[in-house]
Motif scaffolding. Structure first.
Motif, PDB file in Angstrom:
ATOM      1  N   ILE A   8       0.855  -1.131  -0.014  1.00  0.00           N
ATOM      2  CA  ILE A   8      -0.068  -0.229  -0.092  1.00  0.00           C
ATOM      3  C   ILE A   8       0.972   1.214  -0.030  1.00  0.00           C
ATOM      4  O   ILE A   8       1.914   1.074   0.784  1.00  0.00           O
ATOM      5  CB  ILE A   8      -0.915   0.103   1.454  1.00  0.00           C
ATOM      6  CG1 ILE A   8      -0.248  -0.383   2.303  1.00  0.00           C
ATOM      7  CG2 ILE A   8      -1.963  -1.069   0.840  1.00  0.00           C
ATOM      8  CD1 ILE A   8      -1.172  -0.309   3.692  1.00  0.00           C
ATOM      9  N   THR A  21       4.852  -1.718  -9.881  1.00  0.00           N
ATOM     10  CA  THR A  21       4.523  -3.033  -8.978  1.00  0.00           C
ATOM     11  C   THR A  21       3.196  -3.266  -9.203  1.00  0.00           C
ATOM     12  O   THR A  21       2.659  -4.660  -9.289  1.00  0.00           O
ATOM     13  CB  THR A  21       4.520  -2.674  -7.453  1.00  0.00           C
ATOM     14  OG1 THR A  21       5.771  -1.661  -7.432  1.00  0.00           O
ATOM     15  CG2 THR A  21       4.468  -3.726  -6.612  1.00  0.00           C
ATOM     16  N   ASP A  49      -1.056   3.700   2.118  1.00  0.00           N
ATOM     17  CA  ASP A  49      -0.556   3.479   3.596  1.00  0.00           C
ATOM     18  C   ASP A  49      -0.559   5.080   4.018  1.00  0.00           C
ATOM     19  O   ASP A  49       0.179   6.064   3.486  1.00  0.00           O
ATOM     20  CB  ASP A  49       0.828   3.199   3.443  1.00  0.00           C
ATOM     21  CG  ASP A  49       1.373   2.900   4.673  1.00  0.00           C
ATOM     22  OD1 ASP A  49       0.784   3.041   5.922  1.00  0.00           O
ATOM     23  OD2 ASP A  49       2.336   2.115   4.766  1.00  0.00           O
ATOM     24  N   LEU A  71      13.534   0.303 -10.316  1.00  0.00           N
ATOM     25  CA  LEU A  71      13.609   0.879 -11.527  1.00  0.00           C
ATOM     26  C   LEU A  71      14.388   2.028 -11.137  1.00  0.00           C
ATOM     27  O   LEU A  71      14.346   2.915 -10.197  1.00  0.00           O
ATOM     28  CB  LEU A  71      12.098   1.533 -12.154  1.00  0.00           C
ATOM     29  CG  LEU A  71      11.273   0.443 -12.472  1.00  0.00           C
ATOM     30  CD1 LEU A  71       9.919   1.364 -12.871  1.00  0.00           C
ATOM     31  CD2 LEU A  71      11.745  -0.261 -13.446  1.00  0.00           C
ATOM     32  N   MET A 116      14.432   5.340  -8.469  1.00  0.00           N
ATOM     33  CA  MET A 116      13.706   6.508  -8.801  1.00  0.00           C
ATOM     34  C   MET A 116      12.545   6.800  -7.628  1.00  0.00           C
ATOM     35  O   MET A 116      12.063   5.448  -7.188  1.00  0.00           O
ATOM     36  CB  MET A 116      12.544   5.961  -9.691  1.00  0.00           C
ATOM     37  CG  MET A 116      12.309   6.849 -10.979  1.00  0.00           C
ATOM     38  SD  MET A 116      11.372   5.964 -12.146  1.00  0.00           S
ATOM     39  CE  MET A 116      12.464   5.663 -13.165  1.00  0.00           C
TER      40      MET A 116
HETATM   41  N1  MSP Z   1       3.782   2.237   2.606  1.00  0.00           N
HETATM   42  C1  MSP Z   1       4.910   1.446   2.232  1.00  0.00           C
HETATM   43  C2  MSP Z   1       4.552   0.020   1.907  1.00  0.00           C
HETATM   44  C3  MSP Z   1       3.578  -0.557   2.843  1.00  0.00           C
HETATM   45  S1  MSP Z   1       3.103  -2.153   2.494  1.00  0.00           S
HETATM   46  C4  MSP Z   1       2.309  -2.711   4.008  1.00  0.00           C
HETATM   47  C5  MSP Z   1       5.692   1.891   1.207  1.00  0.00           C
HETATM   48  N2  MSP Z   1       5.131   2.663   0.363  1.00  0.00           N
HETATM   49  S2  MSP Z   1       6.017   3.336  -0.771  1.00  0.00           S
HETATM   50  O1  MSP Z   1       5.186   4.038  -1.607  1.00  0.00           O
HETATM   51  O2  MSP Z   1       7.110   4.105  -0.539  1.00  0.00           O
HETATM   52  O3  MSP Z   1       6.533   2.511  -1.899  1.00  0.00           O
HETATM   53  C6  MSP Z   1       5.794   1.111  -2.079  1.00  0.00           C
HETATM   54  C7  MSP Z   1       6.423   0.434  -3.352  1.00  0.00           C
HETATM   55  O4  MSP Z   1       6.508   1.151  -4.564  1.00  0.00           O
HETATM   56  C8  MSP Z   1       7.810  -0.165  -3.065  1.00  0.00           C
HETATM   57  O5  MSP Z   1       8.211  -1.337  -2.344  1.00  0.00           O
HETATM   58  C9  MSP Z   1       7.958  -0.627  -4.518  1.00  0.00           C
HETATM   59  O6  MSP Z   1       7.048  -1.629  -4.685  1.00  0.00           O
HETATM   60  C10 MSP Z   1       7.500   0.233  -5.205  1.00  0.00           C
HETATM   61  N3  MSP Z   1       8.414   1.454  -5.736  1.00  0.00           N
HETATM   62  C11 MSP Z   1       8.715   2.512  -5.196  1.00  0.00           C
HETATM   63  N4  MSP Z   1       9.691   3.042  -5.892  1.00  0.00           N
HETATM   64  C12 MSP Z   1      10.274   2.391  -6.588  1.00  0.00           C
HETATM   65  C13 MSP Z   1      11.184   2.115  -7.703  1.00  0.00           C
HETATM   66  N5  MSP Z   1      11.945   3.066  -7.964  1.00  0.00           N
HETATM   67  N6  MSP Z   1      11.346   1.009  -8.370  1.00  0.00           N
HETATM   68  C14 MSP Z   1      10.395  -0.131  -8.396  1.00  0.00           C
HETATM   69  N7  MSP Z   1       9.529  -0.009  -7.597  1.00  0.00           N
HETATM   70  C15 MSP Z   1       9.353   1.156  -6.540  1.00  0.00           C
HETATM   71  O7  MSP Z   1       7.144   1.453   1.006  1.00  0.00           O
END
Ligand code: MSP
Length: 509
Positions: A10, A24, A49, A288, A295
């Motif tokens: 989330i 994702t 989240d 990525l 990123m």
């Molecule tokens: N809120 C938490 C997750 C809680 S799950 C119980 C979180 N959020 S986030 O928005 O920061 O990022 C979530 C997800 O976004 C990462 O784990 C990943 O799956 C995806 N990504 C965020 N930046 C990314 C990249 N640069 N490249 C690939 N996926 C990335 O962490």
């Protein structure tokens, strides 16, 4: 009936959706769509989240109250799911009442199990990662991710994580597929073997979170709150419900490698401590990168996925992300690579195959699927290759080898293009020998059958384009079991239209 529960992380609401989130979510969508086509009962969850210090800070920076801010920002993520054609069944928000109730119920369960005690936390905290950082992990004054850390000293509730070292190691030993890829599993195992310390699970210095039951001075640490979302969506704490029983723990959590420890150490420990089974599988994909750097919203080096979609179309972007980067490894985004894939795999290979075969049929055999006559060895060979995709692709999806899924389909696309070249339907058409006319019909039938297989398997990757191909082929039955029934001759075909236009290089500049 097989059930599958697929989740994305989330997403934090401290910025707009970026290509990382899109990546994702598309991967999860491809898996969800694939499994629906196998006939499985699928639940696919996406969400936001919304609590914690990082989101609260973003709200104040925007001059808004956290509530107003998260209501506004979460809409952008719902919009993202629409713009990328994600087929999620649930979009969960951690500010929903049902989630507050579930998180508090889990907390109480942990208290009853003697897993929570009160003490004081004194140590480092990285707000950007929403993570506690050990002194030994600090590199040049920062968290291993490069995030700023701050010293924290406050009264806090702790979870007895240290007690779960052995049960976690045993669980992962008995279930080698529970964490993938293998490199990530090894990382988790060595982290656990290094020793687990009890985990601080509440905060008192801010209020934007779910209150700790019986002590509203504390809000829950955002990760215990966030992880619970996966079971909130199944109706927790009602674990006797049909929904809960069907989907837990049939779960596949897709995550980025940055949040592996939370999912593969904390989450299963919370669940086991509460008497629930750990998730079945956690797959951590790579990052990525943009010029070598992850990123991220916080780093400000993000590619706008919606501009890409506007410029190149949604399906090509979906295909590219799945085809270009081996799922599980890091990959660099570039416009040139995207254009290259569109022009070669989509326009030249698949697009051209469909276009030349269907327009040929349309023009020369009266817009109806021709009848096969004598099936020769070469025909059998290509039909067998198309039929074999079923097993190959099933195995790819079982281990989330999304790139291999694309490659296996495109191998058949290449075989089909070579078959057109070698069987030369246009030459058969010109021949005055009536046998050649019959042969032409067989060749066209075989090609239409192979294209039907390809299009049906392409559906999870590029739902709209695959649907157009199947429309042109006059096919309404589109699930994998329908491939067991041979293509019906005589089906009327719709006017063929090009589906994958080439992209001029300038677009990417
Ligand atoms: N809120 C938490 C997750 C809680 S799950 C119980 C979180 N959020 S986030 O928005 O920061 O990022 C979530 C997800 O976004 C990462 O784990 C990943 O799956 C995806 N990504 C965020 N930046 C990314 C990249 N640069 N490249 C690939 N996926 C990335 O962490």
């Amino acid at each position: 009936m097989t059930t599958r529960y697929i989740t994305t992380p989330i997403y934090y609401l401290n910025g707009e959706p970026h290509l990382g989130h899109v990546y994702t979510t598309i991967a999860a969508d491809v898996l969800a769509r694939y499994w629906r086509l196998t006939g499985a009962k699928v639940k696919f969850l996406v969400g936001t989240d919304e609590h914690g210090q990082k989101v609260a800070q973003a709200a104040y920076a925007a001059g808004e109250s956290p509530t107003t801010y998260v209501d506004r920002m979460s809409k952008l993520f719902v919009d993202m799911t629409h713009k990328i054609n994600a087929s999620n069944d649930v979009f969960i928000r951690t500010t929903e009442t049902r989630h507050h109730e579930a998180a508090q119920a889990l907390w109480k369960k942990l208290v009853q199990a003697g897993q929570i005690y009160e003490s004081t936390y004194a140590g480092w905290y990285a707000v950007r990662d929403e993570a506690y950082i050990e002194e030994s992990e600090i590199v040049e004054g920062k968290a291993p991710s490069g995030a700023e850390v701050e010293w924290m000293e406050e009264s806090s509730y702790f979870f007895r994580l240290s007690e779960w070292e052995r049960p976690l190691l045993d669980y992962y030993e008995e279930n080698p597929g529970a964490i993938a890829p293998v490199s990530r599993r090894n990382e988790v195992l060595s982290f656990i073997k290094g020793g687990l310390r009890d985990l601080s699970i509440s905060r008192t210095k801010f209020t934007w979170g779910i209150s700790v039951p019986d002590n509203p001075q504390h809000v829950m640490y955002v990760w215990i709150d966030a992880l619970t979302n996966y079971i909130t969506a199944l109706g927790y704490p009602n674990i006797e419900s049909k929904e809960f029983k069907e989907y837990w723990p049939e779960s596949l959590h897709l995550i980025g490698k940055d949040i592996l420890r939370f999912h593969a150490v904390y989450w299963p420990a919370f669940l086991m401590a509460a008497g629930l089974r750990p998730p079945k599988r956690i797959f951590a994909h790579g990052w990525l990168t943009c010029e070598g750097e992850k990123m991220s919203k916080s780093l400000g080096n993000v590619v706008d996925p919606f501009k890409l979609i506007e410029t190149y179309g949604l399906d090509p972007v979906r295909y590219f992300l799945m085809r270009e980067i081996p799922f599980g490894q890091d990959g660099t985004y570039s416009d040139m690579a995207l254009i290259q894939r569109i022009n070669s795999d989509l326009a030249n290979d698949l697009g051209n195959l469909v276009q030349r075969v269907l327009s040929f049929i349309h023009k020369n055999v009266g817009a109806h699927l021709p009848e096969p006559h004598e099936i020769l060895g070469v025909d059998q060979e290509i039909l067998a290759k198309a039929a074999h995709l079923h097993d190959l692709l099933r195995d790819d999806m079982e281990i989330q080898a999304l790139q291999a899924y694309c490659q296996h389909i495109w191998e058949v696309v290449a075989v089909a293009n070579r078959y057109v070249d070698s069987q030369k339907p246009w030459a058969l058409k010109k021949s005055s020998d009536p046998q050649d006319r019959l042969r032409m019909q067989t060749v066209l039938y075989v090609l239409a059958e192979v294209i039907r297989h390809i299009a049906i398997y392409v559906q999870p990757l590029m739902p709209e384009s695959a649907s157009k191909i199947l429309d042109q082929l006059g096919q309404k039955e589109r699930s994998f079991k329908d491939l067991k029934t041979p293509l019906k001759s005589g089906t009327s075909l719709n006017e063929p239209q090009p589906i994958f236009p080439r992209v001029e290089k300038e677009k990417g500049e």
